[in-house]
Each structure stands twice: as structure tokens, then as C-alpha cells.
Design a protein around this motif. Structure first.
Motif, PDB file in Angstrom:
ATOM      1  N   UNK A   5      49.078  42.997  38.942  1.00 56.24           N
ATOM      2  CA  UNK A   5      48.186  41.860  38.694  1.00 56.24           C
ATOM      3  C   UNK A   5      48.768  40.581  39.290  1.00 56.24           C
ATOM      4  N   UNK A   6      47.863  39.634  39.584  1.00 56.23           N
ATOM      5  CA  UNK A   6      48.294  38.283  39.969  1.00 56.23           C
ATOM      6  C   UNK A   6      48.272  37.406  38.717  1.00 56.23           C
ATOM      7  N   UNK A   7      49.285  36.562  38.579  1.00 59.75           N
ATOM      8  CA  UNK A   7      49.284  35.569  37.507  1.00 59.75           C
ATOM      9  C   UNK A   7      48.483  34.362  38.005  1.00 59.75           C
ATOM     10  N   UNK A   8      47.325  34.132  37.409  1.00 62.37           N
ATOM     11  CA  UNK A   8      46.477  33.010  37.818  1.00 62.37           C
ATOM     12  C   UNK A   8      47.080  31.670  37.389  1.00 62.37           C
ATOM     13  N   UNK A   9      46.586  30.570  37.986  1.00 57.70           N
ATOM     14  CA  UNK A   9      47.169  29.247  37.726  1.00 57.70           C
ATOM     15  C   UNK A   9      47.131  28.817  36.255  1.00 57.70           C
TER      16      UNK A   9
END
Ligand code: NAG
Length: 172
Positions: free
Chosen positions: A151-155
Motif C-alpha cells: 500500500x501507499x501511505x497517503x498524505x
């Protein structure tokens, strides 16, 4: 002809697709990433975003120098989006507790490591790093490079994690 071209374009877009973005702490909890012990990934992530980045996302832990067990991540299987050619960008991975310098990680992050238990060493944090500007632009979490568990860690989630106080290691 054009159908074939279009299909192969589509295929390469799908193959290079970005992992899903996590926007909230709830999203993060739902993935089950990095917990409970002996999993170490959630503690690793929380430590990384607080200790290794300044307010402008400049790296305080040097991935190129291999600090804390960082090493380059080749991305041969397109786990992460392909990097553009000709730019000083690279992916680096941290979290293998068997790597050189991993013993410099905080005790709270590495305390459940058992060389005989793969579960205790399967979580990774990956970063996209610009070697010229020394800035990190993207942060990913992954269960040992498993595409469906990356997963990407969103802002927004990043901002949330960065304002947690120091007792964060024991809250899970
Ligand atoms: C990747 O994760 C999925 C979903 O949890 C799981 O079913 C699969 O076995 C994993 N693959 C590997 C190689 O561990």
C-alpha cells in the motif's frame, strides 16, 4: 494492429499500476499490516515517519548509506510504479531485521525478532528517494513484497502518523 497496440498499452498500464492508497488510520488498521507481535511493521512505520523525515520530507536517515538496514529495492517485478528514466530517483527498503545496521533500529521495533520465525521479519517500509535533493516523495508498506499486501501511505495518513506522541509503540 491498433487494437494490439492499445491492448499492450493497457496491459503495461495495469502492470505498472500503483498500489492502493491508505488515507486514514482506519484504512491502515483494516489492512492488518504489521501487527500483532511478532509482526514489527506498524512500529517500524511509526518510527520511520517520525524519526527519519523532517517537516519538508527531507531524509534524516540516509537510505543510500544503508542506515538502519536500508538497501536499494530493484522493483524488477513492478511491485511499485516504474520510475522514470534519467532521474536521480530510487526505491529503498527498510525493515529486514537481519540486514547490516538493522540492530541500530529502536529496541521497540526489533524486540520480537526471531530468526526462526519468518512472521517476525516479513514487514517492510519502502521509500521513493531523490538522491540529489535527499527528499522522500512516497512511502509504501509491504508484507514481504506481496503485491496484494502492498500500500501507499497517503498524505493525510502520513500527517496523522507524524503527529503521534512517543507512546505510539505500545498502543497496539
Ligand atoms: C499474498 O497475500 C495474499 C493475501 O493475503 C495471500 O493469499 C498470498 O498467499 C500471499 N502470497 C505470498 C507469496 O505470500
Amino acid at each position: 494492429m491498433s487494437t494490439i497496440l492499445f491492448s499492450s498499452l493497457l496491459l503495461s498500464v495495469v502492470l505498472a499500476s500503483a498500489p492502493p492508497t491508505l488515507d486514514t488510520d482506519e484504512d491502515l488498521q483494516k489492512t492488518g499490516f504489521g501487527r500483532p507481535p511478532p509482526r514489527h511493521g506498524l512500529r517500524l512505520l511509526k518510527w520511520y515517519v517520525k524519526a527519519c523525515l523532517d517537516n519538508n520530507m527531507e531524509a534524516l536517515c540516509d537510505p543510500v548509506a544503508g542506515e538502519y538496514g536500508f538497501h536499494p529495492f530493484g522493483n524488477e517485478e513492478d511491485l511499485l510504479p516504474r520510475l522514470p528514466d534519467g532521474q536521480p530517483l530510487g526505491y529503498f527498503t527498510i525493515g529486514n531485521l537481519h540486514s547490516p545496521h538493522a540492530q541500530d533500529l529502536p529496541y521497540d521495533v526489533r524486540k520480537d525478532y526471531d530468526p526462526n520465525d519468518p512472521l517476525s521479519n516479513e514487514d517492510r517500509v519502502l521509500v521513493k528517494y531523490n538522491e540529489n535533493t535527499q527528499h522522500v516523495s512516497d512511502i509504501f508498506i509491504s508484507e514481504h513484497y506481496n503485491k496484494t499486501r502492498t500500500y501507499i501511505i497517503g498524505p493525510k495518513l502520513l500527517a496523522f502518523l507524524r503527529q503521534l506522541t512517543h507512546h505510539f509503540y505500545i498502543e497496539m
